[in-house]
Enzyme design. Structure first.
Site: not given
Length: 699
Positions: A352-354, A437, A476, A540-541, A564-565
């Protein structure tokens, strides 16, 4: 590269020739590169990697672009500006909410905001509100000021039903019209999206008349509501206050409290309260304060009770059943092990990405190989207040076959009631609770990462949530609140016993935010310590298929890895993982992905001017991430790492050079290639407050 992409690039190159200021690729400097570029070219590949500098092939390096510094811009602005007004002037010029509302109403009445019904049908008699309508009925005035059509086709052109935006569509010229106005009659196209908020339920939420029998039963069984009542010395039963006009019950995060004020349920059919009219703090877990209104009428009470009984499908406990004790609650609810379990193992999970993780972006990722998608984080109190903008985060497309929503709250009662509301109104496969968050406004309210310091609060939230709904509950978290003080390993067993089906661990603390590398060794430690019934996912990463393979090989106990990113910067990472290859994607292929996003965005947000500009904003937010991608063919070492900082470099063609630019002005140019010219006075700055943009060149 297809013909459409080629023609787009050719057109862009021609505009560059006509306007040298818009040059995509500056000419190669005749003089030696400056000291910054020379230092990079003189370093070995190993030294560059050690300094977290991307080892780009030296043939593509270029001097950093010359841009006016922020100090120069500030001094120039100060020199040209008039004397600063006094503090009293600022206070005097500040507009009240009533003034802002009046201006908004006047703006709606202007010719640029035509009535949606008239725009769709082209008939000024189609609006049932006539002169009382909040929008303009001046068709000719609207046509006179409407911006020119955008190049391309209407996103609703291939559907059997007409474009729902009619005259307001920015692709009106491509409509298959049956009359001179280009407007087709017929029903609106059935949407492939679901999880919209029912208007009757929204009114109940606005008036604080929504009932949550399942959540309240579980909260009483856990002793949370009773404890709050004894502390605040409030009335024990709501029925005793129903004879007092204007008295309602709202939650303060610990239970039920009393708020006095006249509440009116007499809403005009043409007058719907706007979000700005409610005193709501975004991201807040404070009690929802309603705008004072008049007393309920008997007919309205009957109507509301009918809505609660039919639309919300709420059930009352059977007669004689004890619902106030834990024993009675266990007879009603399934044991956590008896609930439906979702197998996340080996599935590619888009985090989930803001802001950027919107529905059109998730659809793009689904096409590129994502298996599991999740909506953007929604605040529980905003959902319980009926905020339309917050409920929009729960929307789901039919292509999202395994979909969940993520909510965030600070107290068990708000989380449990939001859970029950989502379970009634939405179609989801699982519900994720965000306890990691790091955003200040969330942490200050006691939600997100703040819960990592309150293990008993975590227990209450998970138990209340899992006991309210039968859908799988996931959590999460981060490693801990402070760096070096990890604590999830001590809670991992309890999280499963409290009722969670899965937990995602982001390998960073709240204090780290997104700095440094994720601590995957600690994620592995937690995964090995977790009970068999609890699925553990790492986050992560993850930025390549090699990263994915390494995480899975190092710890077979991990169910999967959440991306995510990595998906923000290159959404084709899902394709790379499934095909086990490094995709040296071309600029034309990247442009086609952006075209798909724009088409899906226009379907979701609309093809009128408002929808076009909303799509542009979200496109620009996404471009502020995609510019960080370094093409595989330009690297001396692959794969790229998330923490690498690229020096200034050229792409292999003009379009690729434009896409790797970190200037917001170049992102705007890309949006103009897809959505036409930006409006006058347009400016843009990313929400994530990255320093990789230049306000001086923007607009």
């Amino acid at each position: 590269m297809d013909e459409s992409t080629t023609s787009t690039i050719t057109t862009t190159e021609e505009s560059v020739v006509e306007n040298p200021e818009l040059s995509l690729v500056p000419p190669l400097p005749s003089e030696p590169a400056d000291s910054h570029s020379r230092s990079h070219s003189e370093l070995t590949t190993e030294e560059l990697v050690a300094k977290s500098i991307a080892p780009i092939n030296k043939h593509f390096l270029r001097p950093p672009p010359l841009r006016p510094s922020s100090n120069d811009a500030v001094s120039q602005t100060t020199a040209n500006a008039a004397p600063a007004p006094s503090q009293s002037t600022f206070v005097k010029d500040k507009k009240s909410k009533r003034q802002l509302k009046r201006e908004r109403r006047q703006d709606q009445k202007s010719s640029k905001n035509i009535c949606p019904l008239i725009a769709k049908t082209g008939d000024i008699t189609s609006c049932p509100y006539n002169d009382k309508c909040r929008f303009s009925h001046d068709v000719e005035g609207f046509k006179a000021q409407k911006p020119e059509d955008i190049e391309g086709e209407c996103p609703f052109l291939d559907s059997e039903e007409p474009c729902p935006y009619g005259l307001a569509c920015r692709f009106l010229g491509t409509h298959k019209s049956k009359d001179k106005d280009g407007v087709l009659g017929g029903k609106k196209k059935m949407s492939d999206e679901c999880n919209g908020l029912n208007k009757d339920v929204q009114k109940l939420l606005w008036k604080n008349k929504m009932k949550f029998p399942k959540a309240d039963t579980k909260l009483k069984a856990l002793g949370l509501l009773g404890k709050a009542k004894s502390k605040t010395k409030i009335v024990e039963e709501k029925e005793e206050d129903e004879t007092v006009p204007g008295t309602c019950h709202v939650t303060d995060g610990n239970g039920v409290s009393e708020v006095n004020g006249d509440l009116d349920t007499k809403l005009e059919s043409a007058e719907v309260p706007e979000e700005d009219d409610l005193d709501i703090k975004v991201g807040s877990d404070e009690p929802p304060m309603k705008k004072p209104k008049s007393v309920l009428e008997e007919n309205d009470v009957t109507f509301m009770e009918k809505v609660v009984g039919e639309s919300c499908t709420q059930t009352e406990p059977e007669a004689g059943m004890d619902v106030t004790t834990p024993e009675g609650d266990r007879s009603l609810k399934l044991h956590p092990r008896e609930k439906k379990i979702i197998d996340f193992r080996e599935k590619l999970y888009l985090a989930p990405l803001t802001t950027v993780g919107n529905l059109p972006f998730r659809r793009v990722c689904k096409v590129l190989g994502a298996d599991v998608t999740c909506g953007e984080m929604a605040m529980c109190t905003n959902l319980l207040q009926g905020q339309a903008s917050e409920w929009a985060l729960l929307r789901r497309h039919s292509s999202e076959d395994l979909f969940g929503v993520q909510i965030c709250g600070a107290y068990p009662d708000t989380v449990a009631r939001a859970m029950e509301l989502i379970d009634q109104e939405c179609t989801v496969d699982f519900i994720d609770i965000n306890m990691g968050c790091p955003i200040d406004i969330v942490v200050e309210k006691g939600a997100g990462s703040a819960l990592l310091n309150k293990p008993m609060r975590i227990k209450s939230i998970i138990e209340a949530a899992s006991g309210t709904v039968d859908k799988p509950i996931t959590v999460k978290v981060r490693t801990g609140f402070f760096e070096g003080k990890n604590r999830i390993d001590s809670l991992i067993t309890d999280i499963g016993n409290w009722g969670a089906s899965a937990v995602t661990i982001h390998g960073r603390s709240r204090q780290q935010r997104y700095s440094k590398l994720a601590n995957w060794d600690y994620v592995y430690q937690c995964a090995r310590k977790a009970p068999d019934a609890l699925q553990v996912m790492g986050n992560g990463d993850v930025f390549s298929y090699l990263d994915w393979n390494t995480r899975k090989a190092d710890c077979p106990e991990l169910a999967t890895c959440m991306i995510a990113r990595g998906a923000l910067i290159k959404p084709w990472i899902f394709t790379e993982i499934k095909e086990q290859r490094h995709w040296d994607i071309t600029s034309g292929e990247r442009l086609n992905i952006l075209k798909d996003f724009v088409r899906l965005g226009l379907e979701h947000w609309g093809s009128d001017t408002k929808g076009v500009e909303t799509t542009r904003r979200f496109l620009l937010e996404w471009l502020s991430y995609t510019c960080r991608y370094i093409p595989v063919g330009l690297l001396d070492v692959i794969p790229q790492r998330l923490n690498w900082r690229p020096p200034s470099y050229y792409g292999r063609d003009d379009l690729e050079t434009l896409m790797v630019s970190d200037s917001a002005a170049d992102w705007v140019r890309i949006s103009e290639m897809l959505l036409g010219k930006v409006p006058d006075g347009f400016t843009f700055a990313p929400k994530h407050k990255s320093n990789a943009y230049d306000r001086a060149e923007n607009g």
